[in-house]
Enzyme design. Structure first.
Site, PDB file in Angstrom:
ATOM      1  CD  GLU A  15      44.149  36.443  41.279  1.00 55.74           C
ATOM      2  OE1 GLU A  15      43.988  37.006  42.366  1.00 55.74           O
ATOM      3  OE2 GLU A  15      43.858  35.237  41.084  1.00 55.74           O
TER       4      GLU A  15
ATOM      5  CG  ASP B  21      47.647  39.949  41.994  1.00 57.73           C
ATOM      6  OD1 ASP B  21      47.528  38.705  42.041  1.00 57.73           O
ATOM      7  OD2 ASP B  21      46.794  40.750  42.408  1.00 57.73           O
TER       8      ASP B  21
ATOM      9  CG  ASN C  18      37.061  34.761  38.185  1.00 56.24           C
ATOM     10  OD1 ASN C  18      36.948  34.686  36.960  1.00 56.24           O
ATOM     11  ND2 ASN C  18      38.164  34.424  38.824  1.00 56.24           N
TER      12      ASN C  18
ATOM     13  CG  ASP D  64      39.001  30.112  32.876  1.00 57.79           C
ATOM     14  OD1 ASP D  64      39.586  30.536  33.896  1.00 57.79           O
ATOM     15  OD2 ASP D  64      38.367  29.031  32.850  1.00 57.79           O
TER      16      ASP D  64
END
Length: 462
Positions: free
Chosen positions: A386, A343, A351, A360
């Site tokens: 993620e 993770d 983000n 991305d």
């Protein structure tokens, strides 16, 4: 296919051959009986035999040349008819008609239209019946008994019936064979158009390829013949298509599977491949017959269905499928496999700070970095958002922790062109007794949670 095409020829070809072999049978007999009749003073019979010999020679010549075909056939039947009439008139042991008597219905039915043949046969039966009646009434005399003629009439009628029925069966069989041949030609054309067909010897060396294969792959016939099929094809999920495949075929008799091959220009293509043993007429093994159908588009669609569209690694659906396979391996063979869940730390803040497009791009880079640390037999997938998941077959907990630690270090050291480093936390576990997919994954998720709780950017195993 060519052999089957030659099983039947034209009607004229049959008739020409029939007249030719009839002539070969007739010629020596007529010459012999012409001499015999002449030697015994029966000049009329000798002349008739000689004349019939000339007629048959003319008929044979016309049939071989393909001229006056209809006239030649009628003359053949007429000549045999004339022989039978002379036998009725002279009745001599030296009459050649005795050797042709029961050929008359066969020749008539074979060479002429059925109605015309029946007219000739009926005419002969009528002459025999007339002579029999005349003998009974003592109007004419012969050196044989009239009852013989009645027996001949019955025999000829029965023979005509048998030959007519046999001809009907043969013609129906011939028509069926021609229809089958036409159907087989059509099937062969379709198979040759849509299937790549190859033949090999017993070792897997190519001895023939069809035009569809040459056209599709771009190879030349000379290049492929003599090379090994395994030289440009490999099985799914394998580095190569081992020649042992052909040895195992001797036991299994056939192979069905997805095979990856390459064209002349190096372009790969996927082929649904069927391989069967090929035997000769004595049932001796001589090689293998390979049928291939291009399924590249289907494979690409299937790959697209199990690939994550963003990172181009496996998606969760495919990962679940492989995970079940690993659990089955443990249940059956006690083969231990490891599960790693990764993770990305604080990814929501990345983000929010740099935007989702930058996020991305970071996920794409992370996927490549993680994949670079794995073996070909390992499975990497985007678990969601993620999160990434890794399956390591035949790996114990120590090896899995080592791999996860290496991934952690690679991500921490990589420069993402951001103001801060990107780190990740890892949860590691291995298959255990009575595991299900839920218990296995929950244990890995619990390990990940502890890694997060203990400060992130680290590996924790359970």
């Amino acid at each position: 296919m060519n052999k089957l095409s030659n099983l039947y020829t034209s009607a004229h070809g049959y008739e020409a051959n029939f007249i030719y072999y009839l002539y070969l049978y007739t010629f020596p007999l007529l010459v012999f009986f012409t001499y015999l009749n002449y030697a015994h003073g029966s000049s009329e019979s000798a002349v008739i035999n000689a004349g019939i010999l000339i007629i048959l020679t003319f008929c044979m010549y016309c049939s071989r040349r393909g001229i006056y075909k209809k006239l030649a056939k009628h003359l053949v039947v007429f000549s045999l008819f004339l022989l039978h009439v002379t036998a009725l008139v002279y009745g001599s042991y030296a009459n050649s008609a005795f050797f042709f008597f029961f050929l008359f219905p066969l020749v008539a039915l074979f060479l002429l239209h059925k109605k015309t043949a029946f007219i000739w046969i009926g005419l002969l039966l009528g002459v025999i019946l007339s002579v029999s009646v005349l003998l009974k009434l003592s109007i004419i005399y012969a050196n044989y008994h009239s009852d013989v003629l009645l027996a001949l009439i019955i025999a000829l009628a029965f023979e005509t019936y048998i030959l007519n029925y046999t001809q009907f069966v043969l013609l129906r069989y011939k028509a069926d064979l021609e229809r089958f041949n036409t159907s087989l030609k059509t099937t062969n054309a379709l198979v040759d158009k849509y299937f790549l067909i190859l033949r090999t010897d017993k070792e897997g060396k190519l001895i023939h390829v069809n035009d569809a294969h040459l056209s599709f792959t771009g190879y030349s016939y000379q290049y492929l013949v003599g090379s090994y099929f395994t030289g440009f094809c490999k099985r799914e999920n394998e580095q190569c298509l081992d020649t042992e495949l052909f040895n195992s075929l001797l036991k299994d008799k056939h192979f069905e599977g997805l095979v990856e091959c390459r064209k002349k220009d190096g372009t790969p293509y996927w082929a649904d491949t069927h391989i069967v043993m090929e035997n000769d007429e004595d049932n001796e093994h001589i090689g293998f017959l390979i049928f291939q159908q291009d399924v590249t588009q289907r494979v690409k669609l299937e790959e697209a269905s199990v690939k994550d569209t963003l990172t181009q690694i496996n998606n969760r659906m495919y990962f679940d499928k492989v995970a079940n396979q690993r659990l089955s391996e443990y249940d059956r063979y006690e083969t231990v496999s490891a599960l790693i869940i990764c993770d990305i730390d604080n990814f929501k803040e990345i983000n929010d700070r740099y935007g989702h497009l930058m996020g991305d791009e970071i996920l794409k880079i992370i996927a490549k970095l993680l994949k670079a640390q794995l073996r070909e037999s390992d499975t990497l997938a985007r678990w969601g958002g993620e999160e990434f998941a890794v399956l390591l077959p035949k790996s114990d907990i120590a090896k899995a922790v080592y791999v996860a630690q290496k991934m952690c270090e690679i991500l921490n050291a990589y420069e993402f062109d951001l103001r801060e480093n990107i780190t990740a936390s890892f949860g590691v576990t291995v298959t255990k007794e009575n595991d299900t997919q839920m218990t296995w994954f929950k244990r890995a998720d619990d390990a990940l949670y502890r890694a997060k709780e203990s400060g992130k950017n680290r590996v924790y195993s359970l």
